[in-house]
Scaffold this motif. Structure first.
Motif, PDB file in Angstrom:
ATOM      1  N   LYS A   1       0.829  -1.201   0.000  1.00 44.83           N
ATOM      2  CA  LYS A   1       0.000   0.000   0.000  1.00 44.83           C
ATOM      3  C   LYS A   1       0.869   1.259   0.000  1.00 44.83           C
ATOM      4  N   PRO A   2       0.294   2.385  -0.468  1.00 43.06           N
ATOM      5  CA  PRO A   2       1.048   3.650  -0.489  1.00 43.06           C
ATOM      6  C   PRO A   2       1.497   4.041   0.916  1.00 43.06           C
ATOM      7  N   ARG A   3       2.639   4.712   0.998  1.00 40.93           N
ATOM      8  CA  ARG A   3       3.199   5.117   2.278  1.00 40.93           C
ATOM      9  C   ARG A   3       2.669   6.487   2.693  1.00 40.93           C
ATOM     10  N   THR A   4       2.349   6.601   3.976  1.00 37.04           N
ATOM     11  CA  THR A   4       1.970   7.909   4.519  1.00 37.04           C
ATOM     12  C   THR A   4       3.215   8.776   4.651  1.00 37.04           C
ATOM     13  N   VAL A   5       3.115  10.012   4.185  1.00 38.96           N
ATOM     14  CA  VAL A   5       4.239  10.937   4.226  1.00 38.96           C
ATOM     15  C   VAL A   5       4.027  11.922   5.368  1.00 38.96           C
ATOM     16  N   LEU A   6       5.071  12.109   6.147  1.00 37.97           N
ATOM     17  CA  LEU A   6       5.031  13.026   7.282  1.00 37.97           C
ATOM     18  C   LEU A   6       5.882  14.250   7.000  1.00 37.97           C
ATOM     19  N   ARG A   7       5.534  15.359   7.622  1.00 36.89           N
ATOM     20  CA  ARG A   7       6.366  16.556   7.520  1.00 36.89           C
ATOM     21  C   ARG A   7       6.361  17.302   8.845  1.00 36.89           C
ATOM     22  N   LEU A   8       7.401  18.100   9.029  1.00 36.85           N
ATOM     23  CA  LEU A   8       7.502  18.941  10.215  1.00 36.85           C
ATOM     24  C   LEU A   8       6.486  20.067  10.143  1.00 36.85           C
ATOM     25  N   VAL A   9       5.951  20.467  11.283  1.00 36.24           N
ATOM     26  CA  VAL A   9       5.057  21.632  11.366  1.00 36.24           C
ATOM     27  C   VAL A   9       5.910  22.825  11.797  1.00 36.24           C
ATOM     28  N   PRO A  10       6.295  23.691  10.876  1.00 37.18           N
ATOM     29  CA  PRO A  10       7.249  24.760  11.219  1.00 37.18           C
ATOM     30  C   PRO A  10       6.772  25.700  12.313  1.00 37.18           C
ATOM     31  N   ASP A  11       5.456  25.985  12.344  1.00 42.70           N
ATOM     32  CA  ASP A  11       4.983  26.962  13.328  1.00 42.70           C
ATOM     33  C   ASP A  11       4.601  26.328  14.664  1.00 42.70           C
ATOM     34  N   ALA A  12       5.081  25.087  14.892  1.00 36.51           N
ATOM     35  CA  ALA A  12       4.844  24.459  16.197  1.00 36.51           C
ATOM     36  C   ALA A  12       5.738  25.049  17.275  1.00 36.51           C
ATOM     37  N   GLY A  13       6.752  25.764  16.891  1.00 35.12           N
ATOM     38  CA  GLY A  13       7.653  26.382  17.860  1.00 35.12           C
ATOM     39  C   GLY A  13       8.526  27.422  17.188  1.00 35.12           C
ATOM     40  N   TYR A  14       9.039  28.343  17.983  1.00 42.45           N
ATOM     41  CA  TYR A  14       9.873  29.423  17.465  1.00 42.45           C
ATOM     42  C   TYR A  14      11.068  29.650  18.386  1.00 42.45           C
ATOM     43  N   ALA A  15      12.085  30.274  17.841  1.00 42.57           N
ATOM     44  CA  ALA A  15      13.229  30.724  18.634  1.00 42.57           C
ATOM     45  C   ALA A  15      13.522  32.171  18.281  1.00 42.57           C
ATOM     46  N   VAL A  16      13.982  32.908  19.265  1.00 43.85           N
ATOM     47  CA  VAL A  16      14.412  34.293  19.046  1.00 43.85           C
ATOM     48  C   VAL A  16      15.927  34.298  18.887  1.00 43.85           C
ATOM     49  N   GLY A  17      16.407  34.999  17.878  1.00 40.60           N
ATOM     50  CA  GLY A  17      17.831  35.245  17.716  1.00 40.60           C
ATOM     51  C   GLY A  17      18.130  36.704  17.975  1.00 40.60           C
ATOM     52  N   LEU A  18      19.146  36.981  18.793  1.00 43.64           N
ATOM     53  CA  LEU A  18      19.557  38.354  19.097  1.00 43.64           C
ATOM     54  C   LEU A  18      21.015  38.534  18.730  1.00 43.64           C
TER      55      LEU A  18
ATOM     56  N   PRO B   1       5.852  26.665  26.207  1.00 50.01           N
ATOM     57  CA  PRO B   1       5.596  27.834  25.368  1.00 50.01           C
ATOM     58  C   PRO B   1       6.024  27.597  23.926  1.00 50.01           C
ATOM     59  N   ARG B   2       5.351  28.266  22.997  1.00 51.29           N
ATOM     60  CA  ARG B   2       5.733  28.139  21.596  1.00 51.29           C
ATOM     61  C   ARG B   2       7.099  28.759  21.342  1.00 51.29           C
ATOM     62  N   VAL B   3       7.463  29.779  22.105  1.00 45.78           N
ATOM     63  CA  VAL B   3       8.803  30.352  21.980  1.00 45.78           C
ATOM     64  C   VAL B   3       9.733  29.545  22.877  1.00 45.78           C
ATOM     65  N   LEU B   4      10.654  28.823  22.248  1.00 44.01           N
ATOM     66  CA  LEU B   4      11.485  27.880  22.986  1.00 44.01           C
ATOM     67  C   LEU B   4      12.575  28.558  23.796  1.00 44.01           C
ATOM     68  N   GLY B   5      13.035  29.695  23.338  1.00 43.17           N
ATOM     69  CA  GLY B   5      14.103  30.384  24.047  1.00 43.17           C
ATOM     70  C   GLY B   5      14.713  31.470  23.193  1.00 43.17           C
ATOM     71  N   VAL B   6      15.752  32.073  23.728  1.00 42.73           N
ATOM     72  CA  VAL B   6      16.432  33.193  23.078  1.00 42.73           C
ATOM     73  C   VAL B   6      17.913  32.862  22.949  1.00 42.73           C
ATOM     74  N   GLY B   7      18.430  32.941  21.741  1.00 38.52           N
ATOM     75  CA  GLY B   7      19.859  32.796  21.506  1.00 38.52           C
ATOM     76  C   GLY B   7      20.482  34.162  21.312  1.00 38.52           C
ATOM     77  N   VAL B   8      21.548  34.436  22.039  1.00 40.26           N
ATOM     78  CA  VAL B   8      22.187  35.754  22.010  1.00 40.26           C
ATOM     79  C   VAL B   8      23.607  35.612  21.472  1.00 40.26           C
ATOM     80  N   ALA B   9      23.929  36.370  20.443  1.00 42.02           N
ATOM     81  CA  ALA B   9      25.268  36.385  19.855  1.00 42.02           C
ATOM     82  C   ALA B   9      25.848  37.781  19.996  1.00 42.02           C
ATOM     83  N   LEU B  10      27.099  37.847  20.453  1.00 43.36           N
ATOM     84  CA  LEU B  10      27.734  39.145  20.672  1.00 43.36           C
ATOM     85  C   LEU B  10      29.246  38.977  20.643  1.00 43.36           C
ATOM     86  N   PRO B  11      29.994  40.084  20.610  1.00 44.40           N
ATOM     87  CA  PRO B  11      31.460  39.971  20.584  1.00 44.40           C
ATOM     88  C   PRO B  11      31.986  39.297  21.850  1.00 44.40           C
ATOM     89  N   GLY B  12      33.089  38.592  21.702  1.00 42.96           N
ATOM     90  CA  GLY B  12      33.735  37.933  22.838  1.00 42.96           C
ATOM     91  C   GLY B  12      34.922  38.754  23.336  1.00 42.96           C
TER      92      GLY B  12
END
Length: 405
Positions: free
Chosen positions: A74-91, A175-186
């Motif tokens: 029988k044909p195979r069921t195809v699955l995909r990710l739900v992109p808006d199931a979660g978000y991340a903030v980048g700073l 929460p749908r917002v998983l967290g915040v990633g912060v990038a800055l000079p070292g």
């Protein structure tokens, strides 16, 4: 079986195996992937894959996207990710500007904000400015209510939960917002989120940025150097498993991917590329030394000599190539963007001449894909990558056919 995705059928590794499945779903995109294909590519049993995908569907991370014809049965069921199931903030906290993005699970930027930043104003002022921009970003994107619901005080949720040094979490946070990633000079300590003597801003030494921002926002926070964040994002995008990302903006640094994983060093201090001395009696640098590549490059840029800046940058890049035997050099940052072709050609010329003199293979020099947003999008991946098992594992170079030219 693709061993880059190889799983282990042990209950204690359920989170690891779920991450393998999620990563394959993410890379499959809208086309999706069947359970049988997931089993073949992870090495998990079909029963194991079915249990994992059932749990992911219950969490809203995965959905059916139709059926695909098979060579038998029988044909195979195809699955995909739900992109808006979660978000991340980048700073991205630069010395004079703050950029914030909201990124979905597929890595797509869905909202962005920019504002001036006085990095020298000190920790408390910068934390407040960053938190205000994150709150405005979530409000603009309509994610504010979801981000705040059930978030609680940051002390009730381990801010290390999505740290890139930690194991892959088995389940999605509430929460749908998983967290915040912060990038800055070292320099800074990625593991603890504490800053050291940031070049030109010694007053930041010892400031607990991660904990301060997590307390203010009530969300998990991960902190890393700007160049490391960019390197992580570029590796996830398929740029290879042996390269250096050189970022020339208001400062100069390097992000390294070695053996398929970001390299931070045992004290997370690797990549201070800009402060290697190449001229003993050179101009003073804000780090306290003289003749650093950063000082020489920025002085040439200030004088309007982009060709000289590119030559100096090329000498440093050639030193790094000779030391680490990397396969690729990628250039990014706002200063590079202002004269992109001249920087790429100038650095390439130096590396080419070194290779000819040494009888070695010439290493390609390219503009980093999406170089203007590489740091801030990489910051978001500091949060997302562990969910997909990509915080410190291999990044197969063939997992994405992205064209770097």
């Amino acid at each position: 079986m693709n061993r880059a995705y190889s799983g282990v059928n042990l209950a204690v590794l359920r989170g690891h195996n779920a991450a393998l499945v999620l990563d394959l779903l993410r890379t499959a995109g809208d086309e999706g992937i069947s359970r049988l294909e997931l089993a073949e590519r992870t090495g998990l049993t079909p029963q194991g894959v079915s249990k994992i995908t059932a749990r992911l569907r219950e969490q809203g991370l995965v959905t059916d996207t139709g059926r695909r014809a098979s060579t038998g049965g029988k044909p195979r069921t195809v699955l995909r990710l739900v992109p808006d199931a979660g978000y991340a903030v980048g700073l991205h906290l630069d010395r004079d500007e703050l950029t914030a993005v909201l990124v979905d699970l597929a890595g797509t930027v869905v909202a962005e904000r920019r504002s001036p930043l006085a990095f020298g104003a000190g920790g408390d002022a910068v934390v407040e400015a960053a938190a205000s921009e994150v709150e405005a970003l979530l409000t603009d994107a309509g994610a504010g209510a979801d981000a705040g619901a059930d978030a609680g005080d940051a002390t009730d949720r381990d801010p290390d939960h999505f740290d890139a040094q930690d194991p892959v979490p088995p389940e999605l946070p509430t929460p749908r917002v998983l967290g915040v990633g912060v990038a800055l000079p070292g320099p800074l300590d990625h593991s603890s989120g504490v800053l050291h003597r940031v070049t030109g801003f010694p007053e930041w030494d010892g400031f607990p940025l991660r904990d301060a921002l997590a307390t203010r926002l009530g969300l998990p926070v991960v902190v890393d150097k700007d160049t490391n964040a960019a390197a992580l994002g570029l590796a996830l995008a398929g740029c290879g498993d042996s390269f250096a990302y050189l970022h020339l903006g208001t400062g100069l640094g390097a992000g390294l991917v070695l053996g398929g994983a970001p390299y931070r060093g045992p004290r997370t201090g690797a990549g201070e590329f800009g402060h290697q001395v190449i001229q003993l009696d050179g101009p003073p640098c804000s780090c306290g030394n003289r003749g650093c590549i950063e000082a020489l490059c920025l002085a040439a840029v200030a004088a309007g000599s982009f060709d000289e800046a590119a030559r100096v940058l090329g000498e440093g890049a050639a030193n790094m190539v000779g030391l680490l035997d990397i396969d690729l050099v990628l250039l990014g940052g706002r200063t590079v963007a202002a004269a992109e072709e001249r920087f790429v050609e100038g650095v390439r010329a130096v590396l080419g001449e070194r290779a000819r003199r040494g009888g070695t293979v010439e290493v390609p020099v390219l503009r980093a894909p999406g170089s203007e947003s590489a740091v801030v999008e990489g910051a978001a991946q500091l949060v997302l990558a562990p969910l997909f098992g990509r915080a410190h594992g291999r990044f197969p170079a063939n997992r994405n056919d992205r064209n770097l030219s």
